[in-house]
Enzyme design. Structure first.
Site, PDB file in Angstrom:
ATOM      1  N   ASP A  11       4.823  -2.626   3.093  1.00 50.75           N
ATOM      2  CA  ASP A  11       4.297  -2.461   4.458  1.00 50.75           C
ATOM      3  C   ASP A  11       4.983  -3.343   5.505  1.00 50.75           C
ATOM      4  OD1 ASP A  11       2.582  -0.397   3.962  1.00 50.75           O
ATOM      5  OD2 ASP A  11       0.800  -1.637   3.701  1.00 50.75           O
ATOM      6  N   HIS A  29       1.492   8.097   4.706  1.00 52.08           N
ATOM      7  CA  HIS A  29       1.680   9.099   3.656  1.00 52.08           C
ATOM      8  C   HIS A  29       0.389   9.310   2.864  1.00 52.08           C
ATOM      9  CE1 HIS A  29       2.279   5.048   2.424  1.00 52.08           C
ATOM     10  NE2 HIS A  29       2.440   5.315   1.142  1.00 52.08           N
ATOM     11  N   THR A  40      -7.277   3.811  -9.902  1.00 47.96           N
ATOM     12  CA  THR A  40      -6.130   3.005  -9.481  1.00 47.96           C
ATOM     13  C   THR A  40      -6.396   1.541  -9.783  1.00 47.96           C
ATOM     14  OG1 THR A  40      -4.764   2.319  -7.580  1.00 47.96           O
ATOM     15  CG2 THR A  40      -7.047   2.846  -7.099  1.00 47.96           C
ATOM     16  N   THR A  41      -5.318   0.780  -9.974  1.00 49.65           N
ATOM     17  CA  THR A  41      -5.477  -0.660 -10.158  1.00 49.65           C
ATOM     18  C   THR A  41      -5.219  -1.375  -8.835  1.00 49.65           C
ATOM     19  OG1 THR A  41      -3.145  -0.851 -10.751  1.00 49.65           O
ATOM     20  CG2 THR A  41      -4.708  -0.582 -12.573  1.00 49.65           C
ATOM     21  N   ASN A  42      -4.882  -0.585  -7.817  1.00 54.55           N
ATOM     22  CA  ASN A  42      -4.489  -1.168  -6.527  1.00 54.55           C
ATOM     23  C   ASN A  42      -5.626  -1.012  -5.513  1.00 54.55           C
ATOM     24  OD1 ASN A  42      -3.382  -1.516  -3.934  1.00 54.55           O
ATOM     25  ND2 ASN A  42      -1.335  -0.967  -4.671  1.00 54.55           N
ATOM     26  N   PHE A  64       0.084  -4.017   2.061  1.00 60.26           N
ATOM     27  CA  PHE A  64       0.541  -4.444   0.739  1.00 60.26           C
ATOM     28  C   PHE A  64       1.952  -3.904   0.526  1.00 60.26           C
ATOM     29  CE2 PHE A  64       0.403  -0.524  -1.826  1.00 60.26           C
ATOM     30  CZ  PHE A  64      -0.270   0.321  -0.957  1.00 60.26           C
ATOM     31  N   GLY A  65       2.526  -4.254  -0.608  1.00 59.24           N
ATOM     32  CA  GLY A  65       3.835  -3.705  -0.981  1.00 59.24           C
ATOM     33  C   GLY A  65       4.861  -3.816   0.135  1.00 59.24           C
ATOM     34  N   ASP A 116       0.314   8.616  -6.891  1.00 56.48           N
ATOM     35  CA  ASP A 116       1.552   7.916  -7.134  1.00 56.48           C
ATOM     36  C   ASP A 116       2.345   7.936  -5.836  1.00 56.48           C
ATOM     37  OD1 ASP A 116       2.629   6.573  -9.515  1.00 56.48           O
ATOM     38  OD2 ASP A 116       4.438   7.623  -8.860  1.00 56.48           O
ATOM     39  N   ALA A 117       2.825   6.766  -5.441  1.00 57.49           N
ATOM     40  CA  ALA A 117       3.525   6.687  -4.156  1.00 57.49           C
ATOM     41  C   ALA A 117       4.838   5.960  -4.322  1.00 57.49           C
ATOM     42  CB  ALA A 117       2.652   5.954  -3.141  1.00 57.49           C
TER      43      ALA A 117
HETATM   44  P1  ITT Z   1      -1.768   2.387  -9.434  1.00 55.28           P
HETATM   45  O1  ITT Z   1      -0.603   3.052 -10.124  1.00 55.28           O
HETATM   46  O2  ITT Z   1      -2.706   1.675 -10.357  1.00 55.28           O
HETATM   47  O3  ITT Z   1      -2.507   3.326  -8.502  1.00 55.28           O
HETATM   48  P2  ITT Z   1       0.323   0.909  -8.052  1.00 55.28           P
HETATM   49  O4  ITT Z   1       0.313  -0.161  -6.997  1.00 55.28           O
HETATM   50  O5  ITT Z   1       1.178   0.677  -9.263  1.00 55.28           O
HETATM   51  O6  ITT Z   1      -1.187   1.222  -8.463  1.00 55.28           O
HETATM   52  P3  ITT Z   1       2.036   3.109  -7.296  1.00 55.28           P
HETATM   53  O7  ITT Z   1       2.658   3.226  -8.628  1.00 55.28           O
HETATM   54  O8  ITT Z   1       1.699   4.369  -6.565  1.00 55.28           O
HETATM   55  O9  ITT Z   1       0.688   2.272  -7.380  1.00 55.28           O
HETATM   56  O10 ITT Z   1       2.833   2.169  -6.314  1.00 55.28           O
HETATM   57  C1  ITT Z   1       4.125   2.182  -6.096  1.00 55.28           C
HETATM   58  C2  ITT Z   1       4.531   0.972  -5.289  1.00 55.28           C
HETATM   59  O11 ITT Z   1       5.079   1.485  -4.055  1.00 55.28           O
HETATM   60  C3  ITT Z   1       3.441  -0.002  -4.859  1.00 55.28           C
HETATM   61  O12 ITT Z   1       3.225  -1.015  -5.789  1.00 55.28           O
HETATM   62  C4  ITT Z   1       4.026  -0.570  -3.571  1.00 55.28           C
HETATM   63  O13 ITT Z   1       4.939  -1.597  -3.863  1.00 55.28           O
HETATM   64  C5  ITT Z   1       4.756   0.644  -3.008  1.00 55.28           C
HETATM   65  N1  ITT Z   1       3.874   1.369  -2.094  1.00 55.28           N
HETATM   66  C6  ITT Z   1       3.200   2.515  -2.334  1.00 55.28           C
HETATM   67  N2  ITT Z   1       2.460   2.861  -1.278  1.00 55.28           N
HETATM   68  C7  ITT Z   1       2.664   1.909  -0.367  1.00 55.28           C
HETATM   69  C8  ITT Z   1       2.158   1.677   0.920  1.00 55.28           C
HETATM   70  O14 ITT Z   1       1.251   2.468   1.495  1.00 55.28           O
HETATM   71  N3  ITT Z   1       2.576   0.602   1.584  1.00 55.28           N
HETATM   72  C9  ITT Z   1       3.462  -0.242   1.019  1.00 55.28           C
HETATM   73  N4  ITT Z   1       3.977  -0.116  -0.180  1.00 55.28           N
HETATM   74  C10 ITT Z   1       3.570   0.958  -0.881  1.00 55.28           C
END
Ligand code: ITT
Length: 190
Positions: free
Chosen positions: A147, A172, A10-12, A144-145, A68-69
């Site tokens: 949240d 999740h 992952t990059t996150n 992050f994101g 992927d989320a």
């Molecule tokens: P990688 O694909 O490199 O793993 P990413 O951040 O792009 O990193 P995702 O494609 O799974 O990962 O992320 C989808 C986005 O959904 C992510 O950038 C957040 O904005 C949001 N997201 C996913 N999970 C989250 C969480 O637990 N809390 C808050 N936002 C989330």
């Protein structure tokens, strides 16, 4: 565990830290692989995750998983869903709050799909989901994101107001990672 070490590609770093905490609770060590996949466009998180996994496996012969989320908002028919990352980068939290305006139905859920694979060719999918709602205001600086605007069902705080440990009790991602960990540990006894 059957595998000496397992990697999370992952990059996150937030995602990695959440997963690492769960692995360590079960006495397992999780390694980070900073790998940027070219995410395919699909409405199906499982398809995206499987495709990303195969990109990683084509370059690294290691036991590894990707995740992927996405955030799915009911009145927006599931938007942003698989496009969550792009939507976060473009319109952000304020954009989502503006889209919802004063709408009273703010139901939403987060979905996490993990695709695990090993060099021997076996692949497994694990999913986790958390129901909740989109708040009217940004609350909290943690996580992050999305949240700070997501409040899980039956809880007063947003994920942004929780530390990793607390978020991991019902997120999740935590649900999906726990399923993976249990599978990894169970496999050892087979
Ligand atoms: P990688 O694909 O490199 O793993 P990413 O951040 O792009 O990193 P995702 O494609 O799974 O990962 O992320 C989808 C986005 O959904 C992510 O950038 C957040 O904005 C949001 N997201 C996913 N999970 C989250 C969480 O637990 N809390 C808050 N936002 C989330």
């Amino acid at each position: 565990m059957k595998f000496k070490e397992v990697y999370f590609a992952t990059t996150n770093l937030h995602k990695f830290k959440e997963a690492e905490k769960i692995f360590s609770k079960y006495g397992l060590n999780l390694k980070h692989l900073n790998f940027k996949t070219a995410e395919i466009q699909s409405e199906n998180l499982e398809k995206i995750a499987k495709n990303s996994l195969n990109q990683v496996l084509s370059q690294h012969k290691i036991p590894v998983f990707v995740e992927d989320a996405g955030l799915f908002i009911k009145v927006l028919n599931g938007f942003p869903g698989p496009y969550s990352s792009y939507v976060f980068k473009t319109i952000g939290l304020k954009g989502i709050l503006n889209l919802l305006g004063k709408t009273r139905n703010r139901e939403a859920f987060f979905l996490s799909v993990i695709a695990f694979g090993s060099p021997s060719g076996e692949q497994k999918i694990f999913t986790g989901k958390v129901l909740g709602k989109i708040t009217f205001k940004i609350r909290g600086l943690g996580g992050f994101g999305f949240d700070p605007i997501f409040q899980p069902k039956n809880h007063k705080k947003t994920f942004g107001q929780m530390d990793v440990e607390e978020k991991n009790r019902f997120s999740h991602r935590a649900k999906a990672v726990k399923k993976l960990v249990k599978w990894l540990l169970f496999k050892e006894k087979l």
